[in-house]
Design a protein around this motif. Sequence first.
Motif, short mmCIF file in Angstrom:
data_model
loop_
_atom_site.label_atom_id
_atom_site.label_comp_id
_atom_site.label_asym_id
_atom_site.label_seq_id
_atom_site.Cartn_x
_atom_site.Cartn_y
_atom_site.Cartn_z
N ILE A 68 0.85 -1.20 0.00
CA ILE A 68 0.00 0.00 0.00
C ILE A 68 0.88 1.25 0.00
CG2 ILE A 68 -1.71 1.32 1.33
CD1 ILE A 68 -2.51 -1.53 2.52
N ALA A 69 1.86 1.27 0.88
CA ALA A 69 2.70 2.45 1.07
C ALA A 69 3.59 2.76 -0.13
CB ALA A 69 3.57 2.28 2.31
N SER A 70 3.84 1.78 -0.99
CA SER A 70 4.72 1.99 -2.14
C SER A 70 4.05 2.81 -3.25
CB SER A 70 5.19 0.65 -2.70
OG SER A 70 4.09 -0.10 -3.20
N VAL A 107 -0.31 7.86 -2.05
CA VAL A 107 -0.63 7.82 -0.62
C VAL A 107 0.03 8.98 0.11
CG1 VAL A 107 -0.33 6.46 1.51
CG2 VAL A 107 -1.03 5.32 -0.61
N TRP A 108 1.20 9.38 -0.34
CA TRP A 108 2.02 10.36 0.37
C TRP A 108 2.10 11.72 -0.34
CZ3 TRP A 108 2.47 8.03 4.76
CH2 TRP A 108 2.55 6.65 4.79
N GLU A 109 1.38 11.92 -1.43
CA GLU A 109 1.57 13.12 -2.25
C GLU A 109 1.31 14.43 -1.50
OE1 GLU A 109 -0.97 12.83 -5.65
OE2 GLU A 109 -2.79 12.85 -4.46
N GLN A 110 0.44 14.46 -0.50
CA GLN A 110 0.19 15.68 0.26
C GLN A 110 0.88 15.66 1.62
OE1 GLN A 110 -3.91 16.92 0.44
NE2 GLN A 110 -4.23 16.53 -1.72
N HIS A 111 1.49 14.56 1.95
CA HIS A 111 2.14 14.39 3.23
C HIS A 111 3.48 15.13 3.24
CE1 HIS A 111 3.99 12.30 6.63
NE2 HIS A 111 2.75 12.01 6.99
N PRO A 112 3.90 15.68 4.37
CA PRO A 112 5.21 16.35 4.41
C PRO A 112 6.38 15.42 4.06
CG PRO A 112 3.93 16.94 6.34
CD PRO A 112 3.17 15.86 5.63
N MET A 113 6.24 14.13 4.34
CA MET A 113 7.29 13.16 4.00
C MET A 113 6.86 12.43 2.72
SD MET A 113 7.10 13.91 7.21
CE MET A 113 8.05 14.32 8.62
N GLN A 114 6.94 13.13 1.61
CA GLN A 114 6.42 12.61 0.35
C GLN A 114 7.21 11.43 -0.20
OE1 GLN A 114 6.18 16.04 -2.20
NE2 GLN A 114 4.30 16.73 -1.24
N ASP A 115 8.37 11.16 0.34
CA ASP A 115 9.18 10.04 -0.14
C ASP A 115 8.95 8.76 0.65
OD1 ASP A 115 10.41 10.85 2.21
OD2 ASP A 115 12.45 10.75 1.39
N ASP A 170 13.26 2.06 1.62
CA ASP A 170 14.13 2.35 2.76
C ASP A 170 13.49 3.34 3.72
OD1 ASP A 170 14.46 4.33 0.70
OD2 ASP A 170 16.35 4.96 1.60
N VAL A 171 12.77 4.31 3.20
CA VAL A 171 12.10 5.31 4.04
C VAL A 171 10.92 4.67 4.78
CG1 VAL A 171 10.86 7.52 4.06
CG2 VAL A 171 12.85 7.20 2.54
N PHE A 172 10.15 3.86 4.05
CA PHE A 172 9.02 3.20 4.70
C PHE A 172 9.51 2.17 5.71
CE2 PHE A 172 5.55 0.18 5.24
CZ PHE A 172 4.57 1.06 5.67
N ARG A 173 10.63 1.50 5.45
CA ARG A 173 11.18 0.53 6.41
C ARG A 173 11.48 1.21 7.74
NH1 ARG A 173 10.88 -4.41 8.13
NH2 ARG A 173 11.22 -5.28 6.08
N ALA A 174 12.06 2.41 7.68
CA ALA A 174 12.35 3.16 8.92
C ALA A 174 11.05 3.53 9.63
CB ALA A 174 13.17 4.41 8.61
N PHE A 175 10.04 3.95 8.89
CA PHE A 175 8.71 4.29 9.44
C PHE A 175 8.10 3.06 10.11
CE2 PHE A 175 4.09 4.38 8.65
CZ PHE A 175 3.73 5.56 9.26
#
Length: 193
Positions: free
Chosen positions: A33-35, A39-47, A52-57
């Motif tokens: 889902i997160a890939s 999902v992230w286009e308006q989020h401050p963390m758009q990447d 690797d970014v989602f793994r940390a999250f």
Amino acid sequence: MSPPDLDRQPLLEGERYLLRPLQGEDWSALYAIASDPAVWEQHPMQDRWREDVFRAFFDDALAKGGALAIIDKDRGEIIGSSRFQALKSAEDDEEEQSSVEIGWTFIAPRYWGKGANREIKRLMVGHALQAVERVDFRVGEANWRSRLALEKIGAQQTRRTDLSKYQRKRVLHLVYAITRDDFANGPLTRPLA
């Protein structure tokens, strides 16, 4: 004073959705889902769509506790995740109310605008307000999708803000809140029209 006694990883069941504690085995389903960058286009963390970014999250969610997997009961599949964080006693809070933050929520785009967020937030806010006096939500200033969704469920924008940095850029978050009175008299306790 000790923090309020709130089970931050409950099992919550609604008409269409089940929320249960997040598990390491949920990685593949959630990353599917997160890939999606949408999902992230308006989020401050758009990447956050990057592995690797989602793994940390994801690892942070497991480490801190309070994270829940959201399951579509009919399909038996994970459709997203949310968290209870920042649990505070009345003595810790500037407004002298016990509180918890609900956030880090994301759901698959096919569930947007179909009442999923409303049911998920009704379950989480109702659960939290049994132990705390207020639920807070931090949302990026430019995240209009989330801001409108919060207003639809009766959250009120407060005067509080939070300024942080992400990738050397300043990120302004607005703070919304729902109190026990707001919840009791608000849209989450009324049937969908």
